[in-house]
Design a protein around this motif. Structure first.
Motif: not given
Length: 174
Positions: A36-43, A105-113
């Motif tokens: 469901k999800m993607e994450i990118g981590i950069v230094y 887990k994919g529950n990003i509605k609060h983050l997006v808001k």
């Protein structure tokens, strides 16, 4: 310690528990993906800064910063402007919390808001500053009609006291 190695040692076990795997790895850049999800981590070695973004697969990825950590995770942990080892350690701590697990887990509605509201506030503030600058230039040119128009676009109650006084004067002059 090399950044990618640090991320994989500290963070990967937590991410794997949520179904993530490494899908791309470059120097100081590592991307993870789940069903469901993607994450990118950069230094960024040049700026000595860390960056993480997260979102639904094949959609917009949202940056996590100290403001997000404070408002979404209710935490004072910092992830901006910290050493890479502190960044990774704090991410590990955040993603083991209930809020972090929900996001993974994919529950990003609060983050997006929250991020959309933060962006909207920033844009409104920027527009207000530009309009006040335009109003100031109109005032300097004695163009009171333009000044009043600018102030009314913003709303008299939202402007500094000095502009409110100038507004009253400008209204009298036109």
């Amino acid at each position: 310690m090399e950044f990618n190695k640090l991320v994989k040692e500290e963070l990967l076990p937590i991410l794997q528990n949520e179904g993530f795997e490494v899908v791309e790895e470059l120097n100081n850049i590592i991307r993870f993906s789940s069903s469901k999800m993607e994450i990118g981590i950069v230094y960024n070695d040049y700026e000595r800064s860390n960056f993480i973004e997260i979102g639904k697969r094949d959609e917009v990825l949202y940056p996590l910063n100290d403001s997000v950590v404070k408002n979404i995770f209710n935490s004072e942990l910092q992830i901006s402007q910290v050493a890479p080892d502190v960044f990774v350690k704090n991410l590990t701590s955040l993603f083991t919390q209930k809020e972090g697990s929900e996001i993974l887990k994919g529950n990003i509605k609060h983050l997006v808001k929250f991020i959309e509201q933060e962006s909207s506030n920033y844009t409104a503030e920027l527009i207000q500053r530009q309009t006040l600058e335009t109003a100031s230039k109109a005032w300097e040119r004695n163009d009171y009609k333009a000044f009043v128009k600018c102030i009314e676009e913003i709303g008299i109650e939202k402007i500094p006291q000095s502009y409110q006084l100038k507004y009253k004067i400008a209204k009298q002059k036109i």
